[in-house]
Design a protein around this motif. Structure first.
Motif, PDB file in Angstrom:
ATOM      1  N   PHE A 216       0.823  -1.207   0.000  1.00 28.73           N
ATOM      2  CA  PHE A 216       0.000   0.000   0.000  1.00 28.73           C
ATOM      3  C   PHE A 216       0.861   1.262   0.000  1.00 28.73           C
ATOM      4  CE2 PHE A 216      -2.307   3.244   2.691  1.00 28.73           C
ATOM      5  CZ  PHE A 216      -3.099   3.728   1.652  1.00 28.73           C
ATOM      6  N   ARG A 217       0.731   2.034  -1.066  1.00 30.17           N
ATOM      7  CA  ARG A 217       1.368   3.345  -1.168  1.00 30.17           C
ATOM      8  C   ARG A 217       0.332   4.335  -1.679  1.00 30.17           C
ATOM      9  NH1 ARG A 217       5.374   3.877   1.807  1.00 30.17           N
ATOM     10  NH2 ARG A 217       6.112   5.626   0.516  1.00 30.17           N
ATOM     11  N   THR A 218       0.426   5.569  -1.222  1.00 28.88           N
ATOM     12  CA  THR A 218      -0.549   6.560  -1.670  1.00 28.88           C
ATOM     13  C   THR A 218       0.063   7.955  -1.649  1.00 28.88           C
ATOM     14  OG1 THR A 218      -2.770   7.459  -1.288  1.00 28.88           O
ATOM     15  CG2 THR A 218      -1.462   6.943   0.673  1.00 28.88           C
ATOM     16  N   GLN A 219      -0.444   8.821  -2.493  1.00 25.70           N
ATOM     17  CA  GLN A 219      -0.104  10.241  -2.469  1.00 25.70           C
ATOM     18  C   GLN A 219      -1.336  11.073  -2.131  1.00 25.70           C
ATOM     19  OE1 GLN A 219       1.622  10.811  -6.429  1.00 25.70           O
ATOM     20  NE2 GLN A 219       3.671  10.613  -5.550  1.00 25.70           N
ATOM     21  N   ALA A 220      -2.381  10.410  -1.686  1.00 24.04           N
ATOM     22  CA  ALA A 220      -3.642  11.085  -1.383  1.00 24.04           C
ATOM     23  C   ALA A 220      -3.578  11.758  -0.009  1.00 24.04           C
ATOM     24  CB  ALA A 220      -4.788  10.084  -1.426  1.00 24.04           C
ATOM     25  N   THR A 221      -4.592  12.561   0.267  1.00 24.31           N
ATOM     26  CA  THR A 221      -4.684  13.299   1.524  1.00 24.31           C
ATOM     27  C   THR A 221      -5.788  12.720   2.393  1.00 24.31           C
ATOM     28  OG1 THR A 221      -3.920  15.344   0.482  1.00 24.31           O
ATOM     29  CG2 THR A 221      -5.120  15.569   2.562  1.00 24.31           C
ATOM     30  N   LEU A 222      -5.493  12.543   3.668  1.00 27.22           N
ATOM     31  CA  LEU A 222      -6.461  12.058   4.646  1.00 27.22           C
ATOM     32  C   LEU A 222      -6.715  13.129   5.693  1.00 27.22           C
ATOM     33  CD1 LEU A 222      -8.051   9.803   6.314  1.00 27.22           C
ATOM     34  CD2 LEU A 222      -5.847   9.399   7.466  1.00 27.22           C
ATOM     35  N   LEU A 223      -7.983  13.496   5.878  1.00 32.16           N
ATOM     36  CA  LEU A 223      -8.405  14.326   7.002  1.00 32.16           C
ATOM     37  C   LEU A 223      -9.150  13.430   7.974  1.00 32.16           C
ATOM     38  CD1 LEU A 223      -9.207  16.853   8.630  1.00 32.16           C
ATOM     39  CD2 LEU A 223     -11.032  17.261   6.974  1.00 32.16           C
ATOM     40  N   ASP A 224      -8.614  13.279   9.166  1.00 39.37           N
ATOM     41  CA  ASP A 224      -9.257  12.476  10.203  1.00 39.37           C
ATOM     42  C   ASP A 224      -9.796  13.443  11.253  1.00 39.37           C
ATOM     43  OD1 ASP A 224     -10.068  10.709  12.166  1.00 39.37           O
ATOM     44  OD2 ASP A 224      -8.283   9.449  12.033  1.00 39.37           O
ATOM     45  N   VAL A 225     -11.123  13.568  11.330  1.00 38.66           N
ATOM     46  CA  VAL A 225     -11.706  14.571  12.226  1.00 38.66           C
ATOM     47  C   VAL A 225     -11.489  14.233  13.699  1.00 38.66           C
ATOM     48  CG1 VAL A 225     -13.441  15.137  10.486  1.00 38.66           C
ATOM     49  CG2 VAL A 225     -14.025  13.553  12.326  1.00 38.66           C
ATOM     50  N   ALA A 226     -11.176  12.977  14.008  1.00 40.17           N
ATOM     51  CA  ALA A 226     -10.912  12.578  15.393  1.00 40.17           C
ATOM     52  C   ALA A 226      -9.467  12.930  15.736  1.00 40.17           C
ATOM     53  CB  ALA A 226     -11.168  11.087  15.566  1.00 40.17           C
ATOM     54  N   TYR A 227      -9.277  14.031  16.468  1.00 35.69           N
ATOM     55  CA  TYR A 227      -7.924  14.547  16.687  1.00 35.69           C
ATOM     56  C   TYR A 227      -7.308  14.105  18.016  1.00 35.69           C
ATOM     57  CZ  TYR A 227     -10.654  18.107  19.229  1.00 35.69           C
ATOM     58  OH  TYR A 227     -11.540  18.743  20.060  1.00 35.69           O
ATOM     59  N   ASP A 228      -7.997  13.284  18.790  1.00 39.78           N
ATOM     60  CA  ASP A 228      -7.438  12.820  20.062  1.00 39.78           C
ATOM     61  C   ASP A 228      -7.790  11.348  20.226  1.00 39.78           C
ATOM     62  OD1 ASP A 228      -6.261  12.691  22.531  1.00 39.78           O
ATOM     63  OD2 ASP A 228      -7.919  13.660  23.598  1.00 39.78           O
ATOM     64  N   PRO A 229      -6.809  10.430  20.226  1.00 40.12           N
ATOM     65  CA  PRO A 229      -5.361  10.682  20.157  1.00 40.12           C
ATOM     66  C   PRO A 229      -4.911  10.988  18.729  1.00 40.12           C
ATOM     67  CG  PRO A 229      -5.782   8.326  20.199  1.00 40.12           C
ATOM     68  CD  PRO A 229      -7.122   8.983  20.371  1.00 40.12           C
ATOM     69  N   TRP A 230      -3.786  11.683  18.644  1.00 39.06           N
ATOM     70  CA  TRP A 230      -3.204  12.011  17.345  1.00 39.06           C
ATOM     71  C   TRP A 230      -1.716  11.738  17.348  1.00 39.06           C
ATOM     72  CZ3 TRP A 230      -5.281  12.691  12.794  1.00 39.06           C
ATOM     73  CH2 TRP A 230      -4.453  13.141  11.751  1.00 39.06           C
ATOM     74  N   PRO A 231      -1.195  11.101  16.298  1.00 39.74           N
ATOM     75  CA  PRO A 231      -1.956  10.629  15.135  1.00 39.74           C
ATOM     76  C   PRO A 231      -2.786   9.396  15.466  1.00 39.74           C
ATOM     77  CG  PRO A 231       0.320   9.937  14.937  1.00 39.74           C
ATOM     78  CD  PRO A 231       0.258  10.829  16.151  1.00 39.74           C
ATOM     79  N   SER A 232      -3.899   9.262  14.823  1.00 36.59           N
ATOM     80  CA  SER A 232      -4.715   8.062  14.951  1.00 36.59           C
ATOM     81  C   SER A 232      -3.992   6.903  14.275  1.00 36.59           C
ATOM     82  CB  SER A 232      -6.081   8.277  14.303  1.00 36.59           C
ATOM     83  OG  SER A 232      -5.928   8.519  12.907  1.00 36.59           O
ATOM     84  N   VAL A 233      -4.446   5.688  14.541  1.00 37.83           N
ATOM     85  CA  VAL A 233      -3.863   4.519  13.885  1.00 37.83           C
ATOM     86  C   VAL A 233      -3.988   4.659  12.365  1.00 37.83           C
ATOM     87  CG1 VAL A 233      -4.069   2.018  13.568  1.00 37.83           C
ATOM     88  CG2 VAL A 233      -4.293   3.016  15.856  1.00 37.83           C
ATOM     89  N   LEU A 234      -5.135   5.146  11.910  1.00 32.60           N
ATOM     90  CA  LEU A 234      -5.345   5.336  10.481  1.00 32.60           C
ATOM     91  C   LEU A 234      -4.411   6.398   9.918  1.00 32.60           C
ATOM     92  CD1 LEU A 234      -6.929   4.828   7.872  1.00 32.60           C
ATOM     93  CD2 LEU A 234      -8.634   6.472   8.670  1.00 32.60           C
ATOM     94  N   ALA A 235      -4.284   7.516  10.604  1.00 33.36           N
ATOM     95  CA  ALA A 235      -3.415   8.593  10.119  1.00 33.36           C
ATOM     96  C   ALA A 235      -1.957   8.153  10.083  1.00 33.36           C
ATOM     97  CB  ALA A 235      -3.576   9.829  11.002  1.00 33.36           C
ATOM     98  N   ASP A 236      -1.530   7.405  11.088  1.00 34.15           N
ATOM     99  CA  ASP A 236      -0.141   6.927  11.127  1.00 34.15           C
ATOM    100  C   ASP A 236       0.145   6.000   9.950  1.00 34.15           C
ATOM    101  OD1 ASP A 236       2.446   6.601  12.630  1.00 34.15           O
ATOM    102  OD2 ASP A 236       1.774   4.511  12.608  1.00 34.15           O
ATOM    103  N   ALA A 237      -0.777   5.078   9.674  1.00 33.82           N
ATOM    104  CA  ALA A 237      -0.595   4.160   8.538  1.00 33.82           C
ATOM    105  C   ALA A 237      -0.588   4.933   7.230  1.00 33.82           C
ATOM    106  CB  ALA A 237      -1.713   3.118   8.536  1.00 33.82           C
ATOM    107  N   TRP A 238      -1.434   5.948   7.131  1.00 32.76           N
ATOM    108  CA  TRP A 238      -1.531   6.753   5.916  1.00 32.76           C
ATOM    109  C   TRP A 238      -0.228   7.505   5.643  1.00 32.76           C
ATOM    110  CZ3 TRP A 238      -5.689   6.154   2.868  1.00 32.76           C
ATOM    111  CH2 TRP A 238      -5.833   7.023   1.779  1.00 32.76           C
TER     112      TRP A 238
END
Length: 287
Positions: A216-238
């Motif tokens: 999995f590789r991407t150049q896309a942008t992710l906005l995760d509205v859940a800011y606590d905790p940050w980075p989220s598991v999803l944001a970290d993987a992204w």
């Protein structure tokens, strides 16, 4: 001496909210003496709370979080055109003009989402994906439409419960499709921009799925509205996969700037300067 003017963020739970810090910083900067607090209001108590607001002098506005966004749109005396289309509002202006009290509802979440993504370089995305189908997802549909998205897939666990997003997309001229949650990984892998509107940790499973996919590789942008905790598991993987991540705090900041403008339209405000003092108040990076 007690402050004559007041505003608040309401919702349940509400203890985590950073809105009091953001608004207090903005009010000091623009020279407004207004008390802003966080008030826990469960959905069952919203009607009574609004009745109290109508009978209490000094109210200027309300910031509204879940689960109150649909209800506040119904209880307001007037609703902005966009909030009416979405059926949800996150901002109420208390207008005392003419000797009476009128509650006008708006949705500044749309501004928060579109401005946060634009600041990260998103412009005219071909394929958008929204995770979750609640009130914030409605704002995300409008935010992506405003950025020029061509199509948006909304990935939810119960597609039938999110059917109103199809109507919203149609009203805004955007092709919206509903997808089952088991296709979340497939959809986000091919997206240009992803907005997760899910509660904290609700997307952790998807994040772990992406994190363990070596291809999995991407150049896309992710906005995760859940800011606590940050980075989220999803944001970290992204981010590890090469993508750009935008914290939900950025969305909160941009929508709060708009709320301050609506609460105090008679006060001259420099949007960039107000955003700057809010960023400083919570240690956020200025974008």
């Amino acid at each position: 001496m007690a402050c004559d003017l007041r505003a608040a963020v309401i919702g349940s739970p509400i203890g985590h909210s950073k809105s009091p810090v953001l608004h207090a910083a903005a009010y000091r900067f623009i020279g407004v003496d207004c008390d802003y607090s966080a008030i826990d209001v469960p959905e069952s108590a919203l009607t009574g709370f609004i009745t109290d607001v109508r009978s209490t002098p000094g109210w200027r506005g309300l910031s509204v979080t879940m689960p109150l966004k649909p209800g506040i749109a119904r209880l307001a005396d007037g609703v902005s055109e966009l909030a009416a289309v979405l059926g949800v509002a996150n901002t109420v202006v208390v207008d005392h003009a003419g000797g009476g009290i009128r509650l006008q509802a708006y949705n500044t979440d749309v501004t928060g989402i579109s401005h946060a993504l634009a600041a990260a370089g998103v412009d005219g995305p071909a394929r958008g994906v929204i995770l979750g189908g609640g009130g914030t997802a409605a704002a995300a549909v409008a935010g992506l439409a405003g950025l020029g998205a061509r199509s948006v897939s909304v990935v939810v666990r119960r597609p039938g419960a999110a059917a109103d997003l199809l109507r919203i997309g149609s009203a805004l001229g955007l092709d919206v499709s509903l997808q089952p949650w088991d296709r979340a990984g497939e959809r986000v892998r091919s997206a240009d921009v992803v907005v997760s509107t899910l509660p904290p940790r609700a997307a952790d499973g998807l994040g772990r799925e992406l994190a363990t996919d070596a291809r999995f590789r991407t150049q896309a942008t992710l906005l995760d509205v859940a800011y606590d905790p940050w980075p989220s598991v999803l944001a970290d993987a992204w981010e590890r996969a090469g993508g750009t991540i935008v914290p939900g705090l950025d969305m909160l900041l941009h929508q709060a700037v708009e709320q301050v403008r609506l609460f105090f339209p008679e006060v001259a405000q420099d949007r960039a300067a107000v955003l700057g003092v809010m960023c400083d108040a919570v240690g956020a990076t200025r974008r």
